[in-house]
Design a protein around this motif. Structure first.
Motif, PDB file in Angstrom:
ATOM      1  N   LEU A 139       1.059  -1.151  -0.097  1.00 34.76           N
ATOM      2  CA  LEU A 139       0.102  -0.105  -0.033  1.00 34.76           C
ATOM      3  C   LEU A 139       0.967   1.302  -0.006  1.00 34.76           C
ATOM      4  N   ASP A 140       0.576   2.092  -0.973  1.00 35.43           N
ATOM      5  CA  ASP A 140       1.577   3.205  -1.067  1.00 35.43           C
ATOM      6  C   ASP A 140       1.457   4.096   0.092  1.00 35.43           C
ATOM      7  N   ARG A 141       0.422   4.056   0.470  1.00 37.80           N
ATOM      8  CA  ARG A 141       0.150   5.336   1.741  1.00 37.80           C
ATOM      9  C   ARG A 141       0.807   4.866   3.016  1.00 37.80           C
ATOM     10  N   ILE A 142       1.542   3.673   2.990  1.00 38.95           N
ATOM     11  CA  ILE A 142       2.481   3.521   4.219  1.00 38.95           C
ATOM     12  C   ILE A 142       3.319   4.531   4.361  1.00 38.95           C
ATOM     13  N   ILE A 143       3.879   5.407   3.405  1.00 35.07           N
ATOM     14  CA  ILE A 143       4.657   6.543   3.667  1.00 35.07           C
ATOM     15  C   ILE A 143       3.948   7.523   4.619  1.00 35.07           C
ATOM     16  N   GLU A 144       2.761   7.757   4.662  1.00 36.33           N
ATOM     17  CA  GLU A 144       1.879   8.549   5.805  1.00 36.33           C
ATOM     18  C   GLU A 144       1.896   7.866   6.819  1.00 36.33           C
ATOM     19  N   GLY A 145       2.336   6.736   7.198  1.00 37.52           N
ATOM     20  CA  GLY A 145       2.445   6.245   8.600  1.00 37.52           C
ATOM     21  C   GLY A 145       1.622   4.839   8.821  1.00 37.52           C
ATOM     22  N   GLU A 146       2.193   4.014   9.536  1.00 43.54           N
ATOM     23  CA  GLU A 146       1.591   2.808   9.937  1.00 43.54           C
ATOM     24  C   GLU A 146       0.824   3.298  11.329  1.00 43.54           C
ATOM     25  N   ILE A 147      -0.339   2.819  11.595  1.00 44.43           N
ATOM     26  CA  ILE A 147      -1.104   3.132  12.783  1.00 44.43           C
ATOM     27  C   ILE A 147      -1.235   1.989  13.536  1.00 44.43           C
TER      28      ILE A 147
END
Length: 355
Positions: A216-224
């Motif tokens: 998932l490309d949005r991993i760069i926004e952070g893992e929660i």
């Protein structure tokens, strides 16, 4: 009741304080003492298994397992001891079968098709299945391959086909792959054939397994990371990968930045997770929930609505820490004592009435 709890740990590992035990175990002991109970830490070794079993069986009402199986040369004896303790009246926190069911990477695959795991997730238990199916899933796009055991990102690979546009359908064995390991975000190249053979090590042994899921490309926004005390969210950690080329790992070791939030900052996620608990419990074997566990999520975008959605990456239930929120030891002690009090009200020789 004996009014005593044993906390099991293993020597070694990066999560220990200057005296060799976990920094967040002593607060648990102190919280029990406030409530008129005693607790102590015992370091597990296979050589001492029989002696430890007899001691816990004689002295304790419950154990709290805080052992990372990866810190043991072989976890078989440890789980055997825990099963014997539970079968002989000791409250297991968690039950050894629950520890395996929640902590294994295939817990994610067992939840696919729910609101938190897409259908495009696969578990491989043998080389033939891996060899047959991974080339097909790589044709769909970049994948993440995770070994069953390990910690701090070891054995978690982002797998990307180089010059993917050259191929149609199943990726051939001589295709070149770009591989990035979450442990430290280092990259290397291998042919698909070489990577498949490299992965044999992750399939060996009784707990050998690989999880295959979309990257998932949005991993760069952070893992929660959602920290759970049984069925309640008690803390949320936002883990943002380092802002460097190819970085996708959310471990501190790899340079990720952590932010610690109260649950009220993530109301939608808290509602989703707490609402999913009954389904998770049912699909993962109907065991009692672990005492302390975490669920890690990555943001994705719903293709139909364009809204954010949370995708489960993994569950941790073996040795979850809470060093940044040591006050949780009070809630942990209360939860353990409430559970033991409830258990003591029922004579286990007689089955409850069921319809």
């Amino acid at each position: 009741m004996k009014k005593h709890v044993v906390i099991l740990e293993a020597r070694g590992g990066s999560d220990k304080g200057p005296y060799g035990f976990r920094k967040d175990s002593k607060p648990i002991i102190d919280s029990f003492k406030k409530r008129g109970w005693s607790a102590e830490i015992i370091f597990y070794r296979d050589e001492d298994r029989g002696e430890i079993y007899r001691y816990i069986h004689e002295k304790a009402d419950a154990y709290i397992s805080r052992v990372n199986p990866g810190n043991l040369p072989d976890e078989t004896g440890y789980f055997q001891m825990l099963k014997e303790l539970v079968s002989n009246g000791i409250e297991g926190l968690p039950h050894p079968d629950a520890m395996v069911a929640y902590g294994a990477k295939n817990s994610v695959e067992k939840l696919k098709g729910t609101d938190i795991v897409p259908e495009d997730v696969y578990a491989y238990y043998d080389f033939d299945t891996l060899k047959e199916n991974l080339p097909k899933s790589l044709a769909k796009g970049v994948r993440v391959i995770k070994q069953n055991r390990g910690s701090t990102g070891e054995g978690i690979w982002r797998v990307e086909v180089i010059e993917k546009d050259k191929y149609k359908g199943k990726i051939p064995l001589d295709a070149k792959l770009k591989l990035t390991e979450a442990k430290d975000n280092h990259t290397e190249e291998k042919s698909l054939q070489d990577f498949l053979e490299f992965c044999i090590q992750y399939l060996e042994g009784p707990n050998g397994m690989l999880l295959d899921m979309p990257f998932l490309d949005r991993i760069i926004e952070g893992e929660i990371r959602v920290l759970m005390l049984r069925n309640k969210v008690v803390n949320v950690v936002h883990k943002k990968p380092a802002q460097t080329k190819d970085a996708f790992s959310a471990t501190l070791f790899s340079g990720a930045k952590y932010r610690y939030d109260k649950p009220d900052k993530w109301p939608e996620l808290v509602k989703l997770v707490e609402g999913m608990v009954p389904t998770m419990q049912k699909r993962l074997g109907n065991y009692d929930l672990p005492l302390i566990w975490t669920a890690d999520f990555i943001l994705d975008t719903d293709k139909k609505t364009g809204n954010d959605k949370y995708v489960l990456g993994e569950i941790n239930a073996s040795c979850v820490g809470f060093t940044t929120s040591l006050e949780l030891s009070e809630d942990i002690a209360d939860e353990v004592l409430a559970l033991l009090d409830a258990e003591s009200a029922v004579n286990n020789r007689w089955a409850a009435f069921t319809r």
